[in-house]
Design a protein around this motif. Sequence first.
Motif, PDB file in Angstrom:
ATOM      1  N   ILE A  84       1.007  -5.895  16.775  1.00 17.68           N
ATOM      2  CA  ILE A  84       1.666  -6.608  15.679  1.00 17.68           C
ATOM      3  C   ILE A  84       0.707  -6.832  14.524  1.00 17.68           C
ATOM      4  O   ILE A  84       1.036  -6.602  13.360  1.00 17.68           O
ATOM      5  CB  ILE A  84       2.223  -7.962  16.165  1.00 17.68           C
ATOM      6  N   GLY A  85      -0.510  -7.256  14.833  1.00 13.17           N
ATOM      7  CA  GLY A  85      -1.488  -7.573  13.796  1.00 13.17           C
ATOM      8  C   GLY A  85      -1.889  -6.386  12.952  1.00 13.17           C
ATOM      9  O   GLY A  85      -1.966  -6.481  11.721  1.00 13.17           O
ATOM     10  N   VAL A  86      -2.148  -5.239  13.596  1.00 13.01           N
ATOM     11  CA  VAL A  86      -2.595  -4.052  12.852  1.00 13.01           C
ATOM     12  C   VAL A  86      -1.552  -3.570  11.840  1.00 13.01           C
ATOM     13  O   VAL A  86      -1.891  -3.314  10.680  1.00 13.01           O
ATOM     14  CB  VAL A  86      -2.985  -2.919  13.833  1.00 13.01           C
ATOM     15  N   PRO A  87      -0.265  -3.447  12.205  1.00 12.25           N
ATOM     16  CA  PRO A  87       0.730  -3.052  11.197  1.00 12.25           C
ATOM     17  C   PRO A  87       0.828  -4.039  10.032  1.00 12.25           C
ATOM     18  O   PRO A  87       0.957  -3.620   8.870  1.00 12.25           O
ATOM     19  CB  PRO A  87       2.039  -3.013  11.985  1.00 12.25           C
ATOM     20  N   LEU A  88       0.767  -5.346  10.316  1.00  8.33           N
ATOM     21  CA  LEU A  88       0.848  -6.343   9.249  1.00  8.33           C
ATOM     22  C   LEU A  88      -0.337  -6.233   8.295  1.00  8.33           C
ATOM     23  O   LEU A  88      -0.174  -6.279   7.062  1.00  8.33           O
ATOM     24  CB  LEU A  88       0.911  -7.751   9.850  1.00  8.33           C
ATOM     25  N   ILE A  89      -1.535  -6.085   8.847  1.00  6.83           N
ATOM     26  CA  ILE A  89      -2.734  -5.939   8.012  1.00  6.83           C
ATOM     27  C   ILE A  89      -2.670  -4.638   7.223  1.00  6.83           C
ATOM     28  O   ILE A  89      -3.054  -4.582   6.047  1.00  6.83           O
ATOM     29  CB  ILE A  89      -4.003  -5.991   8.879  1.00  6.83           C
ATOM     30  N   THR A  90      -2.160  -3.583   7.847  1.00 10.17           N
ATOM     31  CA  THR A  90      -2.027  -2.295   7.161  1.00 10.17           C
ATOM     32  C   THR A  90      -1.096  -2.409   5.957  1.00 10.17           C
ATOM     33  O   THR A  90      -1.408  -1.930   4.861  1.00 10.17           O
ATOM     34  CB  THR A  90      -1.494  -1.224   8.126  1.00 10.17           C
ATOM     35  N   ILE A  91       0.048  -3.050   6.162  1.00 14.20           N
ATOM     36  CA  ILE A  91       1.006  -3.223   5.056  1.00 14.20           C
ATOM     37  C   ILE A  91       0.396  -4.036   3.932  1.00 14.20           C
ATOM     38  O   ILE A  91       0.510  -3.677   2.748  1.00 14.20           O
ATOM     39  CB  ILE A  91       2.292  -3.901   5.583  1.00 14.20           C
ATOM     40  N   LEU A  92      -0.273  -5.133   4.289  1.00 14.38           N
ATOM     41  CA  LEU A  92      -0.902  -5.979   3.278  1.00 14.38           C
ATOM     42  C   LEU A  92      -1.950  -5.208   2.492  1.00 14.38           C
ATOM     43  O   LEU A  92      -2.013  -5.298   1.258  1.00 14.38           O
ATOM     44  CB  LEU A  92      -1.537  -7.205   3.943  1.00 14.38           C
ATOM     45  N   PHE A  93      -2.749  -4.434   3.194  1.00 14.80           N
ATOM     46  CA  PHE A  93      -3.802  -3.669   2.520  1.00 14.80           C
ATOM     47  C   PHE A  93      -3.207  -2.601   1.610  1.00 14.80           C
ATOM     48  O   PHE A  93      -3.708  -2.360   0.504  1.00 14.80           O
ATOM     49  CB  PHE A  93      -4.725  -3.025   3.555  1.00 14.80           C
ATOM     50  N   CYS A  94      -2.141  -1.948   2.052  1.00 12.58           N
ATOM     51  CA  CYS A  94      -1.487  -0.929   1.220  1.00 12.58           C
ATOM     52  C   CYS A  94      -0.918  -1.547  -0.049  1.00 12.58           C
ATOM     53  O   CYS A  94      -0.968  -0.932  -1.134  1.00 12.58           O
ATOM     54  CB  CYS A  94      -0.390  -0.224   2.006  1.00 12.58           C
ATOM     55  N   ILE A  95      -0.380  -2.765   0.069  1.00 15.34           N
ATOM     56  CA  ILE A  95       0.116  -3.468  -1.125  1.00 15.34           C
ATOM     57  C   ILE A  95      -1.030  -3.770  -2.074  1.00 15.34           C
ATOM     58  O   ILE A  95      -0.903  -3.606  -3.303  1.00 15.34           O
ATOM     59  CB  ILE A  95       0.847  -4.761  -0.711  1.00 15.34           C
ATOM     60  N   LEU A  96      -2.169  -4.182  -1.522  1.00 17.38           N
ATOM     61  CA  LEU A  96      -3.339  -4.458  -2.357  1.00 17.38           C
ATOM     62  C   LEU A  96      -3.830  -3.194  -3.055  1.00 17.38           C
ATOM     63  O   LEU A  96      -4.246  -3.233  -4.220  1.00 17.38           O
ATOM     64  CB  LEU A  96      -4.460  -5.058  -1.499  1.00 17.38           C
ATOM     65  N   ILE A  97      -3.778  -2.068  -2.370  1.00 18.21           N
ATOM     66  CA  ILE A  97      -4.157  -0.792  -2.984  1.00 18.21           C
ATOM     67  C   ILE A  97      -3.250  -0.494  -4.175  1.00 18.21           C
ATOM     68  O   ILE A  97      -3.695  -0.083  -5.238  1.00 18.21           O
ATOM     69  CB  ILE A  97      -4.054   0.361  -1.961  1.00 18.21           C
ATOM     70  N   SER A  98      -1.955  -0.717  -3.982  1.00 18.54           N
ATOM     71  CA  SER A  98      -0.983  -0.378  -5.029  1.00 18.54           C
ATOM     72  C   SER A  98      -1.183  -1.204  -6.300  1.00 18.54           C
ATOM     73  O   SER A  98      -0.812  -0.770  -7.384  1.00 18.54           O
ATOM     74  CB  SER A  98       0.443  -0.583  -4.499  1.00 18.54           C
ATOM     75  N   MET A  99      -1.772  -2.389  -6.172  1.00 21.83           N
ATOM     76  CA  MET A  99      -1.995  -3.243  -7.336  1.00 21.83           C
ATOM     77  C   MET A  99      -3.002  -2.639  -8.300  1.00 21.83           C
ATOM     78  O   MET A  99      -3.110  -3.068  -9.448  1.00 21.83           O
ATOM     79  CB  MET A  99      -2.470  -4.636  -6.879  1.00 21.83           C
ATOM     80  N   HIS A 100      -3.731  -1.638  -7.840  1.00 23.01           N
ATOM     81  CA  HIS A 100      -4.695  -0.960  -8.702  1.00 23.01           C
ATOM     82  C   HIS A 100      -4.017   0.071  -9.610  1.00 23.01           C
ATOM     83  O   HIS A 100      -4.648   0.635 -10.496  1.00 23.01           O
ATOM     84  CB  HIS A 100      -5.756  -0.282  -7.835  1.00 23.01           C
ATOM     85  N   TYR A 101      -2.738   0.305  -9.394  1.00 16.20           N
ATOM     86  CA  TYR A 101      -1.983   1.282 -10.161  1.00 16.20           C
ATOM     87  C   TYR A 101      -1.070   0.583 -11.170  1.00 16.20           C
ATOM     88  O   TYR A 101      -0.706  -0.578 -10.989  1.00 16.20           O
ATOM     89  CB  TYR A 101      -1.123   2.145  -9.232  1.00 16.20           C
ATOM     90  N   LYS A 102      -0.657   1.318 -12.182  1.00 19.57           N
ATOM     91  CA  LYS A 102       0.281   0.808 -13.184  1.00 19.57           C
ATOM     92  C   LYS A 102       1.643   1.465 -12.972  1.00 19.57           C
ATOM     93  O   LYS A 102       1.733   2.647 -12.699  1.00 19.57           O
ATOM     94  CB  LYS A 102      -0.228   1.115 -14.593  1.00 19.57           C
ATOM     95  N   GLY A 103       2.703   0.660 -13.120  1.00 23.76           N
ATOM     96  CA  GLY A 103       4.052   1.185 -12.967  1.00 23.76           C
ATOM     97  C   GLY A 103       4.539   1.067 -11.540  1.00 23.76           C
ATOM     98  O   GLY A 103       3.796   1.366 -10.594  1.00 23.76           O
ATOM     99  N   TRP A 104       5.799   0.656 -11.408  1.00 22.28           N
ATOM    100  CA  TRP A 104       6.316   0.420 -10.063  1.00 22.28           C
ATOM    101  C   TRP A 104       6.476   1.698  -9.259  1.00 22.28           C
ATOM    102  O   TRP A 104       6.351   1.702  -8.037  1.00 22.28           O
ATOM    103  CB  TRP A 104       7.643  -0.339 -10.138  1.00 22.28           C
ATOM    104  N   LYS A 105       6.743   2.829  -9.948  1.00 19.62           N
ATOM    105  CA  LYS A 105       6.868   4.100  -9.242  1.00 19.62           C
ATOM    106  C   LYS A 105       5.550   4.512  -8.601  1.00 19.62           C
ATOM    107  O   LYS A 105       5.514   4.943  -7.442  1.00 19.62           O
ATOM    108  CB  LYS A 105       7.365   5.197 -10.201  1.00 19.62           C
ATOM    109  N   SER A 106       4.476   4.353  -9.366  1.00 21.04           N
ATOM    110  CA  SER A 106       3.157   4.685  -8.824  1.00 21.04           C
ATOM    111  C   SER A 106       2.794   3.769  -7.666  1.00 21.04           C
ATOM    112  O   SER A 106       2.270   4.204  -6.638  1.00 21.04           O
ATOM    113  CB  SER A 106       2.089   4.572  -9.925  1.00 21.04           C
TER     114      SER A 106
END
Length: 261
Positions: free
Chosen positions: A51-73
């Motif tokens: 349970i913990g690993v998938p939750l941390i993975t999702i959170l980290f992927c969201i943090l990665i996406s914040m480095h991009y501009k535009g919702w599609k990216s």
Amino acid sequence: MILRIRLLLLISFICLLILSSTFFLPYGFSVIHEGWLATFWLLISNTGGTIGVPLITILFCILISMHYKGWKSKLLVITGALVVFSLVLGVFARVNEYFIKEQLKVERPNIIFLHESMGFDSEAFYNIESKDERRAFIEDFFNGQLSQVIMFDDEPLHPKVITHWLHETGYSFPSGHSVNAFLMATLMAYIILFIYSDFRRRLFFILPFAWATLVALSRVLLGVHTALDISLGAAIGCLVAFLIISTRLIDRHLMPKSVDA
């Protein structure tokens, strides 16, 4: 890229040195008794579980996406990162659990304790192929012990630790939690070093390794793995991550083209 690899090698070596201390210090079974320490280390351990690993993975992927501009990216990056992490972690977790461990057949230290101290039939337990049936087998054993308090070093076991032991019915070597945590931590740390160029934010690459080290240590503290299980498990996780990094898959597909290499 060479600097990033060197930093990862340095911090992973330090973490492995910390884990090697479990060979010499009495960490095993040290937080299985009544009290808040058992609850704390169980929480840490669960962050490296199914349970913990998938939750941390999702959170980290969201943090990665914040480095991009535009919702599609952002959406593309989140999806791509989740696919990569899920495939890598999922495939290797299954290889470890259903092939490596089943070939080596190393008994867990808590099962050895129950066998030697309380008459638990470890041979019959491991002769059962289904993990669900193993869980029922050990649960029947614990239910039969309700007339007496289950003790370790003259102190009662924490009820949550007993529950945790009920769910750890596979073999011991190598530690799946340690493999997954260090595989995940190494990839996360590499991505952090790739994204950020300023020194202060780059230091965050230490956090995934700190988390992975705590997860690995928790497995020994809770009595479900040995020092060898977690040390080699962590080393395997790092090795697999470095092999993935060497393919430059992360560089090509997950990172912004504008980031300086």
